[in-house]
Design a protein around this motif. Structure first.
Motif: not given
Length: 337
Positions: A157-163
């Protein structure tokens, strides 16, 4: 053999001396490596001066316990202990060990793996500890799963997380950008003006010049802040994180006693009041992680960034170069041809 030795604490140019010393003899589970190259970092500068003081029970109260500095390497196996089964003379290897500012060092077999076929020995030397630290910050601290580490980004579920990654152009930062990007996250890197092209070239979706736009003035929010070797206030961190966001602390700067670790502790205590999570990361040397990183390098997902190479005799100069803040990625010492 020749090695950089240190018998007292102080500025590197005052306490690091090139000397002839006996060549080490490997134990039964060790290998003798002719060290081709070893990296230098800001950590070498701190340790040369005996900082932070809180670490002296480990590093040595009055003088360094380990006379020869250096902690990771790439080189060639020249001799193996009687119980070594996976390596043989002539193998090109990289990994971590004590006393790598030298032409030769003895290394436990389990701390070495074959050099990636796509890298030179100088490039390989810039990998182990910096890449461990970045991978563990991204995977274990931020909870992201880069492709190639066993979990697919989409499954995690990492796609799209803003880092947001501060210190994105340094030895650890250049790997952190690549690992975070490999997880599918949207990555923003912060660095100084002269290094923005480097960070963009590593895959960052956005690059911010911290000299003109400090953390507190970004004006947008992220799911994760990976804070590399800096000490922003908790209030500034909160300004750039969404509710429930995560601060990953790696290293720090500050007073001689704690070098910023005290700020970690305050952040950990107070972050829940701001609906934030904190994850301090102190790297763990890991052969499994180095094997994983090797695979990612050979697949083209990750690459080391090598700025400059210095001869062994100029170790103090190399450390000064790195701590001046101009290095792009990493600098290494060439110990033997």
């Amino acid at each position: 053999m020749q090695a950089i030795t240190q018998d007292a604490y102080g500025p590197p140019q005052d306490v690091m001396v090139l000397r002839d010393v006996p060549r080490p003899v490997p134990g039964e589970r060790d290998v003798l490596v002719r060290v081709h190259a070893t990296p230098v970092s800001g950590t070498d500068w701190h340790l040369a001066r005996g900082l932070p003081y809180v670490a002296r029970p480990i590093t040595g109260w009055r003088r360094p316990k380990t006379r020869i500095p250096g902690y990771d390497l790439a080189g060639t196996v020249v001799e193996t202990g009687t119980a070594v089964t996976t390596l043989r003379p002539g193998d090109q290897v990289y990994g971590w060990a004590a006393g790598t500012f030298a032409e030769y060092t003895s290394v436990p077999e389990k701390q070495l793996v074959p050099v990636p076929t796509t890298l030179t020995l100088e490039q390989a030397a810039a990998v182990p500890i910096a890449a461990f630290t970045a991978l563990q910050a991204v995977r274990d601290g931020a909870g992201l799963r880069p492709a190639g580490t066993g979990d697919s980004p989409s499954a995690a579920g990492d796609t799209g997380r803003r880092v947001l990654i501060t210190g994105a152009s340094g030895g650890v930062g250049t790997y952190a950008v690549q690992f975070a990007k490999a997880s599918g996250a949207h990555v923003t890197g912060m660095c100084r003006t002269s290094k923005m092209d480097l960070v963009a070239g590593l895959g960052a979706d956005e690059v911010v010049d911290y000299t003109t736009t400090p953390l507190r003035d970004l004006g947008r929010r992220f799911d994760v802040l990976i804070n590399l070797y800096g000490n922003p206030s908790l209030a500034d961190c909160a300004r750039v994180l969404l509710p429930g966001g995560t601060i990953v602390y790696v290293g720090g700067t500050g007073g001689r006693w704690f070098m910023g670790v005290d700020r970690w502790l305050r952040g950990m205590a107070l972050a829940p009041l701001r609906r934030l999570r904190t994850r301090p990361v102190i790297h763990t040397d890991s052969r499994d992680d180095l094997v994983t990183i090797t695979g990612m390098i050979e697949s083209g997902a990750v690459r080391p960034v090598l700025d400059r190479t210095f001869p062994l005799a100029r170790a103090a100069e190399a450390i000064r170069y790195v701590t001046a803040g101009e290095v792009r990625g990493q600098a290494v010492l060439r110990c033997a041809d």
